[in-house]
Design a protein around this motif. Structure first.
Motif, PDB file in Angstrom:
ATOM      1  N   LYS A 239      11.936   2.024 -14.716  1.00 21.36           N
ATOM      2  CA  LYS A 239      10.810   1.993 -15.170  1.00 21.36           C
ATOM      3  C   LYS A 239      10.022   2.480 -14.063  1.00 21.36           C
ATOM      4  CE  LYS A 239      11.568  -0.178 -19.319  1.00 21.36           C
ATOM      5  NZ  LYS A 239      12.242   0.574 -20.416  1.00 21.36           N
ATOM      6  N   ARG A 240       8.715   2.959 -14.450  1.00 24.11           N
ATOM      7  CA  ARG A 240       7.914   3.675 -13.235  1.00 24.11           C
ATOM      8  C   ARG A 240       6.503   2.792 -13.466  1.00 24.11           C
ATOM      9  NH1 ARG A 240       8.739   8.182 -10.752  1.00 24.11           N
ATOM     10  NH2 ARG A 240       6.693   8.654 -10.684  1.00 24.11           N
ATOM     11  N   ASP A 241       5.900   2.148 -14.582  1.00 23.33           N
ATOM     12  CA  ASP A 241       4.799   1.482 -14.690  1.00 23.33           C
ATOM     13  C   ASP A 241       5.188  -0.025 -14.992  1.00 23.33           C
ATOM     14  OD1 ASP A 241       2.596   3.486 -14.257  1.00 23.33           O
ATOM     15  OD2 ASP A 241       4.048   4.583 -15.202  1.00 23.33           O
ATOM     16  N   VAL A 242       5.388  -0.793 -13.736  1.00 24.91           N
ATOM     17  CA  VAL A 242       5.526  -2.300 -14.251  1.00 24.91           C
ATOM     18  C   VAL A 242       4.515  -3.120 -13.682  1.00 24.91           C
ATOM     19  CG1 VAL A 242       7.440  -3.800 -13.585  1.00 24.91           C
ATOM     20  CG2 VAL A 242       7.994  -1.409 -14.087  1.00 24.91           C
ATOM     21  N   LEU A 243       4.399  -4.236 -14.607  1.00 29.34           N
ATOM     22  CA  LEU A 243       3.604  -5.495 -13.994  1.00 29.34           C
ATOM     23  C   LEU A 243       4.490  -6.677 -14.075  1.00 29.34           C
ATOM     24  CD1 LEU A 243       0.903  -6.983 -13.470  1.00 29.34           C
ATOM     25  CD2 LEU A 243       0.729  -7.248 -16.196  1.00 29.34           C
ATOM     26  N   TYR A 244       4.695  -7.053 -12.725  1.00 25.54           N
ATOM     27  CA  TYR A 244       5.790  -8.456 -12.806  1.00 25.54           C
ATOM     28  C   TYR A 244       4.659  -9.630 -12.259  1.00 25.54           C
ATOM     29  CZ  TYR A 244       9.155 -11.550 -10.626  1.00 25.54           C
ATOM     30  OH  TYR A 244       9.973 -12.646 -10.201  1.00 25.54           O
ATOM     31  N   LEU A 245       4.916 -11.115 -13.288  1.00 27.69           N
ATOM     32  CA  LEU A 245       4.530 -11.818 -12.929  1.00 27.69           C
ATOM     33  C   LEU A 245       5.270 -13.004 -12.427  1.00 27.69           C
ATOM     34  CD1 LEU A 245       2.177 -12.117 -16.355  1.00 27.69           C
ATOM     35  CD2 LEU A 245       1.368 -11.235 -13.886  1.00 27.69           C
ATOM     36  N   LYS A 246       4.877 -13.481 -11.204  1.00 22.67           N
ATOM     37  CA  LYS A 246       5.663 -14.690 -10.804  1.00 22.67           C
ATOM     38  C   LYS A 246       4.820 -16.079 -11.318  1.00 22.67           C
ATOM     39  CE  LYS A 246       7.901 -16.509  -6.681  1.00 22.67           C
ATOM     40  NZ  LYS A 246       8.663 -16.058  -5.621  1.00 22.67           N
ATOM     41  N   VAL A 247       5.503 -16.567 -12.070  1.00 22.07           N
ATOM     42  CA  VAL A 247       4.769 -17.840 -12.768  1.00 22.07           C
ATOM     43  C   VAL A 247       5.624 -18.951 -12.239  1.00 22.07           C
ATOM     44  CG1 VAL A 247       3.792 -18.901 -14.547  1.00 22.07           C
ATOM     45  CG2 VAL A 247       4.194 -16.564 -14.784  1.00 22.07           C
ATOM     46  N   SER A 248       5.151 -19.579 -10.933  1.00 23.16           N
ATOM     47  CA  SER A 248       5.663 -21.022 -10.518  1.00 23.16           C
ATOM     48  C   SER A 248       4.555 -22.081 -10.103  1.00 23.16           C
ATOM     49  CB  SER A 248       6.519 -20.615  -9.326  1.00 23.16           C
ATOM     50  OG  SER A 248       7.438 -19.674  -9.516  1.00 23.16           O
TER      51      SER A 248
ATOM     52  N   LEU B 124       2.547  -4.976  -8.867  1.00 22.64           N
ATOM     53  CA  LEU B 124       2.244  -3.721  -9.634  1.00 22.64           C
ATOM     54  C   LEU B 124       2.902  -2.592  -8.993  1.00 22.64           C
ATOM     55  CD1 LEU B 124      -1.662  -4.224  -9.592  1.00 22.64           C
ATOM     56  CD2 LEU B 124      -0.124  -4.193 -11.636  1.00 22.64           C
ATOM     57  N   VAL B 125       3.562  -1.886  -9.866  1.00 19.43           N
ATOM     58  CA  VAL B 125       4.246  -0.668  -9.456  1.00 19.43           C
ATOM     59  C   VAL B 125       3.608   0.305 -10.387  1.00 19.43           C
ATOM     60  CG1 VAL B 125       6.435   0.810  -9.244  1.00 19.43           C
ATOM     61  CG2 VAL B 125       6.358  -1.804  -8.379  1.00 19.43           C
ATOM     62  N   LEU B 126       2.956   1.073 -10.035  1.00 20.75           N
ATOM     63  CA  LEU B 126       2.272   2.052 -10.803  1.00 20.75           C
ATOM     64  C   LEU B 126       2.797   3.757 -10.405  1.00 20.75           C
ATOM     65  CD1 LEU B 126      -1.221   0.500 -10.404  1.00 20.75           C
ATOM     66  CD2 LEU B 126       0.363   0.426 -12.239  1.00 20.75           C
ATOM     67  N   GLY B 127       3.177   4.371 -11.357  1.00 19.53           N
ATOM     68  CA  GLY B 127       3.682   5.571 -11.219  1.00 19.53           C
ATOM     69  C   GLY B 127       5.064   5.880 -10.227  1.00 19.53           C
ATOM     70  N   GLY B 128       5.622   4.683 -10.217  1.00 16.88           N
ATOM     71  CA  GLY B 128       6.859   4.478  -9.466  1.00 16.88           C
ATOM     72  C   GLY B 128       6.678   3.951  -8.107  1.00 16.88           C
ATOM     73  N   ARG B 129       5.170   4.008  -7.899  1.00 16.11           N
ATOM     74  CA  ARG B 129       4.905   3.471  -6.478  1.00 16.11           C
ATOM     75  C   ARG B 129       4.399   2.031  -6.332  1.00 16.11           C
ATOM     76  NH1 ARG B 129       4.595   8.357  -3.229  1.00 16.11           N
ATOM     77  NH2 ARG B 129       3.806   7.374  -1.591  1.00 16.11           N
ATOM     78  N   PRO B 130       4.724   1.174  -5.258  1.00 12.89           N
ATOM     79  CA  PRO B 130       4.087  -0.136  -5.238  1.00 12.89           C
ATOM     80  C   PRO B 130       2.662   0.113  -4.888  1.00 12.89           C
ATOM     81  CG  PRO B 130       5.998   0.127  -3.613  1.00 12.89           C
ATOM     82  CD  PRO B 130       5.671   1.375  -4.205  1.00 12.89           C
ATOM     83  N   TYR B 131       1.832  -0.652  -5.711  1.00  9.50           N
ATOM     84  CA  TYR B 131       0.404  -0.580  -5.495  1.00  9.50           C
ATOM     85  C   TYR B 131      -0.110  -1.908  -4.915  1.00  9.50           C
ATOM     86  CZ  TYR B 131      -4.348  -0.403  -6.117  1.00  9.50           C
ATOM     87  OH  TYR B 131      -5.901  -0.306  -6.290  1.00  9.50           O
ATOM     88  N   ARG B 132      -0.596  -1.774  -3.561  1.00  9.80           N
ATOM     89  CA  ARG B 132      -0.958  -3.109  -2.943  1.00  9.80           C
ATOM     90  C   ARG B 132      -2.577  -3.111  -2.749  1.00  9.80           C
ATOM     91  NH1 ARG B 132       3.360  -0.442  -0.293  1.00  9.80           N
ATOM     92  NH2 ARG B 132       5.060  -1.941   0.153  1.00  9.80           N
ATOM     93  N   GLY B 133      -3.308  -2.213  -3.165  1.00 13.73           N
ATOM     94  CA  GLY B 133      -4.906  -2.163  -3.251  1.00 13.73           C
ATOM     95  C   GLY B 133      -5.360  -1.705  -1.685  1.00 13.73           C
ATOM     96  N   ALA B 134      -6.585  -1.538  -1.634  1.00 17.31           N
ATOM     97  CA  ALA B 134      -7.205  -1.158  -0.212  1.00 17.31           C
ATOM     98  C   ALA B 134      -6.814  -1.986   1.049  1.00 17.31           C
ATOM     99  CB  ALA B 134      -8.947  -1.288  -0.369  1.00 17.31           C
ATOM    100  N   ASN B 135      -6.580  -3.296   0.969  1.00 21.24           N
ATOM    101  CA  ASN B 135      -6.359  -4.302   1.996  1.00 21.24           C
ATOM    102  C   ASN B 135      -5.103  -4.868   1.719  1.00 21.24           C
ATOM    103  OD1 ASN B 135      -9.626  -4.574   1.321  1.00 21.24           O
ATOM    104  ND2 ASN B 135      -9.047  -3.884   3.438  1.00 21.24           N
ATOM    105  N   GLY B 136      -4.116  -4.454   0.924  1.00 21.92           N
ATOM    106  CA  GLY B 136      -2.995  -5.272   0.507  1.00 21.92           C
ATOM    107  C   GLY B 136      -2.918  -6.682  -0.138  1.00 21.92           C
ATOM    108  N   LEU B 137      -4.301  -6.762  -0.948  1.00 24.02           N
ATOM    109  CA  LEU B 137      -4.312  -8.160  -1.405  1.00 24.02           C
ATOM    110  C   LEU B 137      -4.283  -8.096  -3.103  1.00 24.02           C
ATOM    111  CD1 LEU B 137      -7.285  -9.147   0.675  1.00 24.02           C
ATOM    112  CD2 LEU B 137      -4.944  -9.848   1.004  1.00 24.02           C
ATOM    113  N   ALA B 138      -4.040  -6.819  -3.623  1.00 16.57           N
ATOM    114  CA  ALA B 138      -4.039  -6.658  -4.783  1.00 16.57           C
ATOM    115  C   ALA B 138      -2.853  -7.635  -5.459  1.00 16.57           C
ATOM    116  CB  ALA B 138      -3.484  -5.108  -5.163  1.00 16.57           C
TER     117      ALA B 138
END
Ligand SMILES: [Zn+2]
Length: 300
Positions: free
Chosen positions: A125-134, A141-155
């Motif tokens: 899959k190329r567009d995935v939302l993974y939730l870690k619920v602990s 977030l992986v969007l369009g096959g790439r990890p998405y980290r946001g502007a400062n890595g805090l996404a």
């Protein structure tokens, strides 16, 4: 390769081969949040123990997963009041100091997403939302096959999204955060409060009473309502529920599925698969080993 998964209540170290396959792992339960030095010392000792177990002293790279916000530019934790023991710490440097292994630090939920895409339910899959619920809740977030980290890595700090009508105090110091009502800690507290302090088992196949069922269903629906809004925004192919709550009673997961169907746009809901993580609590470690293997192979 070494992978570390440092959560709020335990540290896990694993050794993998050069293709990212897990060879051996070791874990230690501890209160990670209160003492960063002790947790990093334990991580270094587990790396040493697990490399001895695997009979493999040659270690090329460590990828460490943290359930804490880590700023991309500085590699330092930017934590709130409740996690002051970690604020300003650069975990990658600290692990390198203790082990001599070059260490790259990532958000644990992002590595969970990469693990499930590499070898789990989100394969291909190329567009995935993974939730870690602990004990906390984080999103990878992986969007369009790439990890998405946001502007400062805090996404991905989904646990501190505010839920309408809620006012529970969160460990971040705010009120009404998602994490304050539906994390493992909060659900266990609700079950203890309604069962005279008794710990009610709520594993996937346990028999549960009506009150426990209601608590789990409400928690699942509350999380699902937030997931539905994120799905409307991002249109993921697949939402993966990981972390300790992935192995809770099915009522919790059914609550999430129900709310995504109910609250996401019908065209979005019809195309969003909501799945349980397949890697048995090890999604993050698999993702970390894959990243370690890829970066070492790319550098050769
Ligand atoms: Zn919060």
């Amino acid at each position: 390769m070494v992978a570390l998964d440092i959560g709020h209540t335990r540290v896990i170290a694993a050794i993998g081969d050069s293709r990212g396959n897990l060879v051996a792992s070791e874990r230690r339960e501890m209160d990670v949040d209160v003492d960063s030095t002790a947790a990093l010392d334990v991580a270094a000792r587990l790396i040493s123990a697990v490399s001895t177990m695997a009979g493999s002293p040659v270690i090329a790279k460590c990828v460490a997963a943290f359930a804490l916000p880590i700023e991309a530019e500085s590699g330092r934790v930017r934590a709130s009041v409740g996690l002051s023991a970690w604020d300003g710490i650069a975990p990658g440097d600290e692990i390198f100091k203790r082990t001599g292994i070059p260490t790259h630090v990532e958000n644990d939920a992002l590595l969970g997403a990469l693990g499930e895409i590499g070898a789990g339910v989100a394969a291909g899959k190329r567009d995935v939302l993974y939730l870690k619920v602990s004990h906390g809740i984080g999103a990878g977030l992986v969007l369009g096959g790439r990890p998405y980290r946001g502007a400062n890595g805090l996404a991905g700090d989904i646990g501190h999204i505010k839920v309408a009508g809620r006012s529970e105090l969160c460990r971040c110091g705010e009120r009404g955060c998602l994490e304050a009502t539906i994390s493992l800690t909060s659900i266990a507290d609700q079950i203890a409060a309604t069962h005279h302090g008794a710990e009610v088992p709520f594993g996937a196949h346990d028999a549960i009473d009506a009150v426990t069922s209601r608590i789990l269903q409400d928690a699942g629906r509350e999380l699902g309502a937030v997931v539905a809004q994120v799905a409307n925004l991002l249109n993921p192919e697949c939402v993966v529920i990981g972390g300790t709550m992935a192995t809770a009673h099915a009522t919790f997961f059914e609550g999430i599925q129900w709310a995504v169907r109910e609250y996401a746009r019908p065209t979005i809901a019809a195309r969003t698969e909501v799945r349980l993580a397949a890697l048995d609590g090890l999604s993050t470690l698999h993702g970390a080993l894959l990243i370690a293997a890829r970066t070492v192979v790319a550098a050769r």
